[in-house]
Design a protein around this motif. Structure first.
Motif, PDB file in Angstrom:
ATOM      1  N   HIS A   1     -54.835 -20.519 -15.089  1.00 52.67           N
ATOM      2  CA  HIS A   1     -54.619 -21.355 -16.260  1.00 52.67           C
ATOM      3  C   HIS A   1     -53.451 -20.787 -17.073  1.00 52.67           C
ATOM      4  O   HIS A   1     -53.448 -19.599 -17.410  1.00 52.67           O
ATOM      5  CB  HIS A   1     -55.859 -21.419 -17.143  1.00 52.67           C
ATOM      6  N   ILE A   2     -52.491 -21.625 -17.407  1.00 54.48           N
ATOM      7  CA  ILE A   2     -51.367 -21.259 -18.262  1.00 54.48           C
ATOM      8  C   ILE A   2     -51.523 -22.035 -19.565  1.00 54.48           C
ATOM      9  O   ILE A   2     -51.644 -23.270 -19.553  1.00 54.48           O
ATOM     10  CB  ILE A   2     -50.013 -21.598 -17.610  1.00 54.48           C
TER      11      ILE A   2
ATOM     12  N   ILE B   1     -41.213 -18.748 -20.774  1.00 53.92           N
ATOM     13  CA  ILE B   1     -40.926 -19.949 -21.555  1.00 53.92           C
ATOM     14  C   ILE B   1     -39.604 -19.760 -22.261  1.00 53.92           C
ATOM     15  O   ILE B   1     -39.296 -18.684 -22.787  1.00 53.92           O
ATOM     16  CB  ILE B   1     -42.050 -20.263 -22.568  1.00 53.92           C
ATOM     17  N   THR B   2     -38.808 -20.798 -22.197  1.00 53.07           N
ATOM     18  CA  THR B   2     -37.611 -20.882 -23.010  1.00 53.07           C
ATOM     19  C   THR B   2     -37.915 -21.855 -24.152  1.00 53.07           C
ATOM     20  O   THR B   2     -39.081 -22.195 -24.389  1.00 53.07           O
ATOM     21  CB  THR B   2     -36.424 -21.367 -22.169  1.00 53.07           C
TER      22      THR B   2
ATOM     23  N   LEU C   1     -40.918 -24.409 -19.177  1.00 45.47           N
ATOM     24  CA  LEU C   1     -41.774 -23.397 -18.549  1.00 45.47           C
ATOM     25  C   LEU C   1     -41.243 -23.168 -17.142  1.00 45.47           C
ATOM     26  O   LEU C   1     -41.136 -24.110 -16.356  1.00 45.47           O
ATOM     27  CB  LEU C   1     -43.224 -23.884 -18.494  1.00 45.47           C
ATOM     28  N   GLN C   2     -40.881 -21.937 -16.835  1.00 48.73           N
ATOM     29  CA  GLN C   2     -40.290 -21.608 -15.542  1.00 48.73           C
ATOM     30  C   GLN C   2     -41.201 -20.660 -14.777  1.00 48.73           C
ATOM     31  O   GLN C   2     -41.871 -19.813 -15.374  1.00 48.73           O
ATOM     32  CB  GLN C   2     -38.906 -20.978 -15.723  1.00 48.73           C
TER      33      GLN C   2
ATOM     34  N   MET D   1     -39.237 -25.668 -12.776  1.00 50.34           N
ATOM     35  CA  MET D   1     -38.934 -25.677 -14.203  1.00 50.34           C
ATOM     36  C   MET D   1     -39.581 -26.927 -14.787  1.00 50.34           C
ATOM     37  O   MET D   1     -39.181 -28.050 -14.489  1.00 50.34           O
ATOM     38  CB  MET D   1     -37.421 -25.676 -14.447  1.00 50.34           C
ATOM     39  N   GLN D   2     -40.614 -26.712 -15.616  1.00 47.24           N
ATOM     40  CA  GLN D   2     -41.350 -27.825 -16.214  1.00 47.24           C
ATOM     41  C   GLN D   2     -40.912 -27.948 -17.668  1.00 47.24           C
ATOM     42  O   GLN D   2     -40.960 -26.979 -18.440  1.00 47.24           O
ATOM     43  CB  GLN D   2     -42.860 -27.559 -16.132  1.00 47.24           C
TER      44      GLN D   2
END
Length: 1040
Positions: free
Chosen positions: A456-457, A398-399, A403-404, A441-442
């Motif tokens: 699960h994230i 995560i940036t 979320l990558q 990349m979300q």
């Protein structure tokens, strides 16, 4: 380089219905644990169900600073603060809090409630275990294999072993035992990790990985450890406060913080990486103190240094000194068999691979630490990463606002550790060094925390609301590029918007199908596209990782209640089996697709088409069909396809191509690699190919280059298949038999197909059996000596070759000829002894049967005696027993002479054939000669002389002259002379043979003994006048 693809690894997301703002989150056991912002309440949500329903909530005893869940034991461990004191607590049986008014018990580590409170039925209650420490806990980690607990404290790491204590027949509870302290003088751990005996710790910009190893039966030893004698034997080391330890602390702090030589300058240590044994030179001084109750383990633990990595601030990455920090230290075990499933009963099971991951803001590092340490991957992030988690399939980071998802190479390492055939012509796997790819990349707003459980994230977001002063300060910071330091935001300055998301990843099979469809876009543009190959390789690793997971086909989502176990197990078994079958089918198709990619290439990796096609389960015909469309393209058939086809045809397979396909193969090689045509035509897969077509291709090959012996032999074989014997003889007469033998060595499939028990002679071999059996035997001997054929395969070859020909008992004559020829050529002792036994068996069997087989051998007994050192010249006395014109059939006499020659030779071990002699009678001189030869070689001279005197006395003197020499000379007068005297006296001197033998014996005795010794031998029966001439001769020889 990182490849970027626009795939969709995330399937759906949902918001967790928390009542208060989350402060901390963690996952495990199918549950999500949320600590409220106040830090004194934990809410547990079900991850595997729609809407993430609440499981339970319970209060903590203090403000939670850190929380972690252990899959093994299903317990929570927290670092809590209350009244300016820090505590370490473990929460077990927390699922019982789902029921209202469930009791909660609090106890110290190792203390159990006993007595009346435990009588009757077991109590269902949550337990809070207080874990006392001498120092303040800083960080914790749980082992994913054993459930052990590692606590990082100032200057030490404390290891607690998870145990299950049985209080009575019905009740057992979890507990911990402090078993080991790792002293780290001068170090302040910021993160720790533990897995299967591996321990990792992070101190500022340094990472150290060590392994605890047991040394069974060894003396107390420390590998690479400066452990000083313990002066305070009754005081734990973590309570010693000597000045010496304080000095070490100061020295270590100076080394980490840099040398402050002047007021305005800092000198930072440079980047450093130490792997394996070199890691012991890192400067960390680790010493062990065993505190467990098991006294037998004390002193048998040792530290092995695995990895040390040190970083320095890198201003070129756009990070300030404050921002340059390590984070996300973690171990990731990989299991590859059902016996290694990480469940509560699986304590102590070793994973196949163990990976260690840690990250800087712009770079992540993945190492494999089990079975030799190596850096697997280095990830370059497009933005500054705040946190990262490593899973079996992906690396998620995560940036601030995204979320990558990155691919990982754990599967490539684990597959090679599990299967030794990978990276051979049998199996393949994408390389560990293959470049990474970013799949997605979300975007999210204000990402703060990340954790995961299987697919699960969990993401915690909190939107920052900046004041006008903050905005202006940010603008000034961008304008003034000389400023390298930024003030970290205070949590109180953050905004009020927050969300807790659960993002579900798509099933691996669905993502695999998407990646395959994605790769077709590159293939349509350029069939030789590296991006197509890279994407298919990533998809292949995705399937392989799923299949390696022991939970696939036997899923265990989490602890189940008693009523759920049976139904859930039945559903999961059926569903899991179906899923695994679908994955297996997709894996085969993936191997075929990779084989297609490599078959088009002309580069160095084109050889990988062979193992991938083999793994796909496709037949040669199916592979030819898949590549048929390339023949009309500009690139034509690729080297990878030709490599596969050539090796597949050279292998001993049972697949026979149809005439159409076989002719197509001839056309392919005729255009691409005509020099391979002789070998292709000899392949067992090509037996249905048109001989006219093959002969035409060979004629063109011969026209453009110098003729070779294999080419000529291939043309002769095709002429034989066409039934043209004249053309066959014309080609066979072009080379001498010696050159033809060399040709058969170069291409053995001209004579036989198959290996092992499936050896089959070719049509050419059958024709040579009838026309040139000597060439056939010589060729098979040459193949054996050049490791092209094993002895058992050659035996089976000749048996199959001669099964339709009536022959002698004991094996076909051609097989015996092969054994005799091989015995002449071989230098391998094991082969020689095997051949000697086989030949002896055949000779004895034929002599015993005496059926007159009527087949003339290639080598006579005289030939073998002259040309083979293992056959000896017949002894003179043997020739007397069985003269050249003996009264047996000539064929049997030839076998008899060969057997006698072997027994007269230097190599045959007589003791190995004694059981065979039982079937050979000694009623005639043929059998007698063999039995006497064997007895003599075994040192039984006296019994041999008696048998000769009984059956063939005319051979006794030749026998004695040959055998009674050197240390056996005394037998002349000790055994032979008395025996002859007695037998001559019994016949009253009328047996001329015995009388002549006695006289010749007296000559030898008179020469070897002195007169007194000679006189002692003379009988006292009044026959002295017979011995006087010999006594006189003895006296004259020994006189003055």
């Amino acid at each position: 380089m990182v490849h970027v693809y626009n795939c969709h690894p995330f399937a759906s997301q949902q918001i967790v219905p928390t009542e208060q703002e989350p402060g901390l989150v963690c996952c495990g056991g199918g549950a999500l644990f949320v600590v409220s912002a106040g830090g004194c309440k934990i809410e547990c949500f079900q991850l595997g169900e729609e809407g993430c329903p609440l499981i339970c909530r319970f209060a903590t005893m203090g403000t939670v600073q850190s929380i972690l869940h252990s899959e093994i034991g299903d317990y929570l461990v927290t670092i809590e603060e209350k009244n300016n004191a820090t505590y370490l607590r473990a929460y077990t049986n927390w699922r019982y809090q789902a029921a209202e008014k469930t009791r909660v018990s609090v106890r110290l580590l190792g203390h159990f409630l006993r007595g009346s409170s435990l009588r009757g039925a077991p109590k269902e209650q949550m337990e809070i275990i207080e874990i006392p420490l001498f120092e303040r806990p800083l960080c914790v980690a749980c082992c994913g294999v054993t459930g052990d607990l590692l606590v990082g404290c100032p200057k030490s790491l404390v290891l607690f072993s998870l145990k299950r204590q049985a209080l009575n027949d019905k009740l057992s509870i979890l507990d911990f035992e402090r078993c080991l302290i790792l002293h780290l003088p001068g170090l302040l751990p910021q993160q720790v990790a533990i897995c299967a005996g591996y321990i990792a710790l992070q101190v500022e910009l340094e990472v150290l990985v060590v392994k605890l190893e047991r040394l069974p039966g060894a003396a107390p030893t420390q590998k690479s450890t400066d452990k000083k004698p313990q002066d305070h034997s009754l005081v734990p080391k973590d309570m010693i406060t000597g000045a010496e330890q304080d000095n070490e602390t100061e020295v270590r702090r100076e080394g980490l913080a840099g040398h402050h030589d002047q007021d305005d300058f800092f000198i930072f240590p440079k980047h450093q990486e130490l792997l394996g044994d070199r890691a012991k030179d890192c400067g960390f001084k680790v010493s062990l103190e065993w505190t467990g109750m098991e006294s037998e383990a004390r002193g048998n633990l040792a530290i092995t240094y695995i990895l040390y990595r040190r970083f320095a601030p890198d201003f070129f990455q756009g990070c300030s000194v404050e921002e340059t920090r390590l984070h996300s230290l973690q171990f990731h075990p990989v299991f590859t068999s059902n016996q290694e499933v990480c469940v509560e009963g699986g304590r102590g099971v070793e994973p196949t691979c163990v990976f260690c991951f840690f990250s800087l803001p712009k770079t992540g590092y993945l190492y494999s630490v089990r079975g030799g340490v190596q850096m697997v991957s280095a990830y370059q992030y497009p933005e500054k990463a705040q946190q990262a988690v490593l899973t079996d399939l992906f690396l998620h980071i995560i940036t601030k606002n995204a979320l990558q998802c990155f691919s990982v190479r754990c599967t490539a390492v684990a597959a090679r550790a599990e299967d030794p055939y990978i990276d051979t012509t049998m199996k393949a796997c994408p390389p560990i060094t293959m470049e990474m790819c970013a799949l997605r990349m979300q975007l999210f707003i204000g990402l703060k925390a990340l954790c995961h459980y299987r697919h699960h994230i969990v993401l915690l977001t909190a939107a920052d609301v900046e004041t006008r002063e903050d905005t202006e300060r940010t603008a000034r910071r961008v304008t003034n590029r000389k400023s390298s330091f930024t003030k970290p935001q205070n949590p109180s300055e953050m905004g009020h918007g927050w969300n807790l998301y659960v993002v579900n990843t798509v099933p691996p099979l669905q993502l695999y199908n998407e990646m395959v469809e994605y790769s077709k876009k590159y293939e349509e543009t350029n069939p030789l596209s590296q991006s197509c190959l890279h994407l298919l390789s990533e998809a292949h690793l995705l399937l392989r990782a799923t299949l390696l997971d022991p939970r696939v086909g036997n899923p265990v989502e989490g602890p189940l209640t008693t009523g759920q176990n049976l139904a859930q197990a039945m559903r999961s078994t059926t569903t899991g089996t179906t899923d695994r079958e679908e994955l297996q089918q997709a894996f085969l198709e993936s191997c075929a697709q990779l084989g297609d990619c490599f078959s088009r290439f002309d580069k160095r990796d084109c050889h990988l088409a062979l193992p991938y096609y083999k793994m796909s389960g496709l037949s040669v015909t199916e592979v030819i069909f898949r590549n048929r469309g390339l023949s009309n393209s500009l690139c034509g058939y690729g080297k990878g396809f030709l490599f596969f086809l050539k090796h597949s045809l050279c292998e001993e397979t049972l697949e026979q191509l149809t005439e159409e396909t076989a002719n197509e193969v001839l056309d392919i090689f005729g255009a691409a690699e005509p020099s391979q045509l002789p070998h292709v035509i000899a392949s067992p897969s090509m037996v249905r190919a048109s001989p006219d077509c093959g002969l035409a291709h060979l004629e063109r090959l011969e026209a453009i280059g110098a003729p070779s012996v294999p080419l000529t032999l291939s043309k002769a074989a095709l002429a034989l298949r066409m039934g043209d014997l004249q053309l066959y003889r014309q080609h066979m007469d072009r080379h001498t038999e010696m050159l033809q033998v060399y040709g058969f060595i170069e291409e053995a499939k001209l004579l036989l197909h198959g290996r092992g028990d499936g050896v089959v002679p070719t049509l050419l071999a059958r024709h040579l059996r009838d026309s040139q059996d000597g060439l056939l035997v010589a060729a098979m001997v040459a193949l054996h000596e050049n490791d092209k054929v094993k002895l058992d395969e050659a035996n089976l070859f000749f048996q199959e070759l001669c099964w339709d020909v009536s022959g002698p008992q004991g094996g076909p004559q051609l097989l015996v000829d092969f054994w005799e020829a091989l015995l002449m050529a071989s230098s391998q002792e094991a082969v020689i002894q095997e051949l000697l036994f086989r030949l002896t068996t055949v000779y004895i069997d034929r002599i015993t049967r005496r059926d007159g087989h009527g087949f003339k051998p290639l080598k006579s007994a005289d030939d073998l005696i002259n040309w083979c050192s293992h056959y000896g010249v017949l002894y003179p006395w043997v020739s007397i027993l069985t003269p050249a014109h003996f009264n047996i059939i000539p064929d049997d006499q030839e076998d008899l002479h060969k057997l006698q020659s072997l027994l007269c030779g230097p190599t045959l071990d007589v003791s190995s054939i004694l059981p065979l002699l039982e079937q050979l009678p000694d009623g005639d001189n043929a059998g007698l000669s063999v039995h006497v030869l064997c007895a003599t070689k075994l040192g039984r001279h006296e019994s041999s002389m008696e048998r000769l005197l009984d059956r063939c006395p005319q051979a006794i003197i030749p026998y004695a002259n040959h055998e009674l020499q050197n240390n056996k000379m005394a037998l002349w007068w000790q055994k032979l002379f008395p025996e002859l005297c007695e037998r001559t006296r019994a016949t009253r001197g009328e047996n001329a043979i015995l009388l002549s033998a006695l006289k010749e014996t007296l000559v030898v005795v008179a020469m070897e003994l002195n007169p007194l010794e000679f006189l002692d031998l003379l009988p006292d029966d009044g026959t002295a006048h017979f011995f006087l001439p010999h006594l006189l001769e003895c006296s004259q020889r020994n006189g003055p």
